[in-house]
Scaffold this motif. Structure first.
Motif, PDB file in Angstrom:
ATOM      1  N   HIS A  72       0.819  -1.202   0.000  1.00  0.00           N
ATOM      2  CA  HIS A  72       0.000   0.000   0.000  1.00  0.00           C
ATOM      3  C   HIS A  72       0.862   1.266   0.000  1.00  0.00           C
ATOM      4  O   HIS A  72       0.466   2.297  -0.555  1.00  0.00           O
ATOM      5  CB  HIS A  72      -0.939   0.006   1.205  1.00  0.00           C
ATOM      6  N   LEU A  73       2.047   1.173   0.576  1.00  0.00           N
ATOM      7  CA  LEU A  73       2.943   2.327   0.608  1.00  0.00           C
ATOM      8  C   LEU A  73       3.647   2.504  -0.739  1.00  0.00           C
ATOM      9  O   LEU A  73       3.828   3.629  -1.207  1.00  0.00           O
ATOM     10  CB  LEU A  73       3.970   2.147   1.728  1.00  0.00           C
ATOM     11  N   ILE A  74       4.024   1.395  -1.369  1.00  0.00           N
ATOM     12  CA  ILE A  74       4.618   1.474  -2.704  1.00  0.00           C
ATOM     13  C   ILE A  74       3.638   2.119  -3.679  1.00  0.00           C
ATOM     14  O   ILE A  74       3.986   3.043  -4.430  1.00  0.00           O
ATOM     15  CB  ILE A  74       5.018   0.073  -3.215  1.00  0.00           C
ATOM     16  N   LEU A  75       2.402   1.647  -3.669  1.00  0.00           N
ATOM     17  CA  LEU A  75       1.416   2.148  -4.626  1.00  0.00           C
ATOM     18  C   LEU A  75       1.030   3.595  -4.341  1.00  0.00           C
ATOM     19  O   LEU A  75       0.553   4.299  -5.236  1.00  0.00           O
ATOM     20  CB  LEU A  75       0.171   1.258  -4.601  1.00  0.00           C
ATOM     21  N   ARG A  76       1.272   4.050  -3.139  1.00  0.00           N
ATOM     22  CA  ARG A  76       1.004   5.452  -2.806  1.00  0.00           C
ATOM     23  C   ARG A  76       2.014   6.372  -3.478  1.00  0.00           C
ATOM     24  O   ARG A  76       1.704   7.515  -3.838  1.00  0.00           O
ATOM     25  CB  ARG A  76       1.056   5.648  -1.295  1.00  0.00           C
ATOM     26  N   HIS A  77       3.225   5.870  -3.677  1.00  0.00           N
ATOM     27  CA  HIS A  77       4.306   6.732  -4.161  1.00  0.00           C
ATOM     28  C   HIS A  77       4.783   6.413  -5.582  1.00  0.00           C
ATOM     29  O   HIS A  77       5.467   7.240  -6.184  1.00  0.00           O
ATOM     30  CB  HIS A  77       5.508   6.616  -3.214  1.00  0.00           C
ATOM     31  N   VAL A  78       4.458   5.240  -6.103  1.00  0.00           N
ATOM     32  CA  VAL A  78       4.985   4.829  -7.405  1.00  0.00           C
ATOM     33  C   VAL A  78       3.844   4.667  -8.400  1.00  0.00           C
ATOM     34  O   VAL A  78       2.900   3.901  -8.163  1.00  0.00           O
ATOM     35  CB  VAL A  78       5.766   3.498  -7.291  1.00  0.00           C
ATOM     36  N   ASN A  79       3.938   5.375  -9.515  1.00  0.00           N
ATOM     37  CA  ASN A  79       2.934   5.273 -10.570  1.00  0.00           C
ATOM     38  C   ASN A  79       3.305   4.153 -11.548  1.00  0.00           C
ATOM     39  O   ASN A  79       4.489   3.812 -11.698  1.00  0.00           O
ATOM     40  CB  ASN A  79       2.842   6.593 -11.346  1.00  0.00           C
ATOM     41  N   PRO A  80       2.318   3.597 -12.234  1.00  0.00           N
ATOM     42  CA  PRO A  80       2.611   2.535 -13.213  1.00  0.00           C
ATOM     43  C   PRO A  80       3.606   2.961 -14.281  1.00  0.00           C
ATOM     44  O   PRO A  80       4.342   2.124 -14.822  1.00  0.00           O
ATOM     45  CB  PRO A  80       1.230   2.225 -13.812  1.00  0.00           C
ATOM     46  N   THR A  81       3.647   4.256 -14.595  1.00  0.00           N
ATOM     47  CA  THR A  81       4.537   4.734 -15.649  1.00  0.00           C
ATOM     48  C   THR A  81       5.919   5.127 -15.138  1.00  0.00           C
ATOM     49  O   THR A  81       6.795   5.501 -15.927  1.00  0.00           O
ATOM     50  CB  THR A  81       3.908   5.956 -16.348  1.00  0.00           C
ATOM     51  N   SER A  82       6.137   5.042 -13.848  1.00  0.00           N
ATOM     52  CA  SER A  82       7.409   5.477 -13.268  1.00  0.00           C
ATOM     53  C   SER A  82       8.567   4.596 -13.726  1.00  0.00           C
ATOM     54  O   SER A  82       8.442   3.373 -13.835  1.00  0.00           O
ATOM     55  CB  SER A  82       7.338   5.430 -11.740  1.00  0.00           C
ATOM     56  N   SER A  83       9.710   5.222 -13.970  1.00  0.00           N
ATOM     57  CA  SER A  83      10.941   4.483 -14.226  1.00  0.00           C
ATOM     58  C   SER A  83      11.579   4.198 -12.865  1.00  0.00           C
ATOM     59  O   SER A  83      11.844   5.116 -12.090  1.00  0.00           O
ATOM     60  CB  SER A  83      11.892   5.290 -15.105  1.00  0.00           C
ATOM     61  N   VAL A  84      11.806   2.919 -12.570  1.00  0.00           N
ATOM     62  CA  VAL A  84      12.213   2.496 -11.229  1.00  0.00           C
ATOM     63  C   VAL A  84      13.561   1.792 -11.272  1.00  0.00           C
ATOM     64  O   VAL A  84      13.794   0.906 -12.094  1.00  0.00           O
ATOM     65  CB  VAL A  84      11.160   1.543 -10.615  1.00  0.00           C
ATOM     66  N   LEU A  85      14.439   2.173 -10.359  1.00  0.00           N
ATOM     67  CA  LEU A  85      15.714   1.482 -10.168  1.00  0.00           C
ATOM     68  C   LEU A  85      15.697   0.828  -8.793  1.00  0.00           C
ATOM     69  O   LEU A  85      15.491   1.493  -7.777  1.00  0.00           O
ATOM     70  CB  LEU A  85      16.883   2.472 -10.240  1.00  0.00           C
TER      71      LEU A  85
END
Length: 279
Positions: A72-85
């Protein structure tokens, strides 16, 4: 390999929660898989060869709980389109779990070539062709400035504090490595990007590092876990107050239990009980 190397593998350094959740590991010759990989002392966590050997034996392990505990915390801050490392991916399934939640632009990195090779093979076998993997030292990342919208680490920073002495006044060498890591993360984050740090470290120990004047991010944190609480930090680049004062937002912060009974597996090695410290 230089000392910074220790960081990337940190995700494997703080709390082994997965083998237990996977059923405790297989028994070989009277020993379980977990018994075969747990070091005799915490100092072994600082040895890159330890991780290569461990990853050659161990298929999966989650430090600091699995994704379901902080999803729930990840989805609060990370959008599906985000580039993630992801730093220090090890043999975690964090990238797979995020991918199933629609976060598909992910790069997994680790200092251990063994971990990266295993991760690549596992992802391909499951059809996760969009997740990239690479060997990288998180203290010297090979990316251009402002490349990612999200950088996430789970336990990697904590490894740098192994044998660092007094948590109120850690050894300068440990502080130097942590600051090097934070500078690199700050550099590769895009404006308004977010650094997520999932940690064993309590806010009073992490705040002086996160809020160093050279960084422009704001800081907020949450906790998760039963009994003992782990910390989920979200640092937002470029969101620091204009007057130079750090912005700290607190939410979902229940009372903290520091009792060993709430810890899992090797977690007690990294526990800092304030009550045990000399004033």
């Amino acid at each position: 390999m230089h000392n910074a190397v220790l960081t990337t593998q940190n995700k494997h350094t703080l709390m082994e929660c997965a083998v237990k959740e996977e059923g405790g590991g297989n028994s070989v010759g009277g020993r379980t898989q977990k018994e075969d990989v747990v070091p005799a002392t915490a100092s072994a966590y600082l040895d890159p060869s330890y991780w290569d050997e461990r990853f050659s034996k161990e298929e999966h392990y989650e430090w600091f709980k699995d994704y379901s505990h902080f999803r729930h915390l990840i989805l609060r801050h990370v959008n599906p389109t985000s580039s993630v490392l992801e730093l220090g991916c090890g043999n975690s399934r964090l990238s797979e779990d995020m991918y199933r939640d629609g976060i598909i632009n992910i790069t997994c990195s680790d200092l251990s070539p063994v971990a990266v090779c295993s991760m690549r093979n596992r992802l391909l076998s499951k059809g996760y062709h969009g997740i990239k993997t690479m060997v990288a030292d998180m203290l010297d990342l090979p990316f251009s400035d402002e490349t990612f919208e999200v950088v996430i680490e789970k336990g990697s920073m904590d490894l740098l504090f192994v044998n660092s002495g007094d948590p109120w006044n850690p050894h300068p060498e440990a502080v130097s490595k942590v600051m090097s890591m934070l500078r690199v993360v700050h550099r590769v984050l895009k404006p308004d990007g977010i650094f997520i740090s999932i940690s064993f470290g309590q806010p009073h120990f992490r705040r002086p590092l996160f809020e160093a004047p050279e960084f422009t991010w704001s800081m907020e944190y949450s906790t998760f876990g039963d009994g003992f609480h782990y910390f989920f930090y979200a640092l937002k680049k470029g969101r620091r107050l204009l007057d130079g004062k750090p912005c700290v937002e607190r939410f979902e912060f229940p009372s903290i239990s520091l009792q060993q009974d709430g810890l899992e597996d090797e977690d007690y090695i990294f526990r800092t009980n304030i009550d045990d410290l000399e004033c």
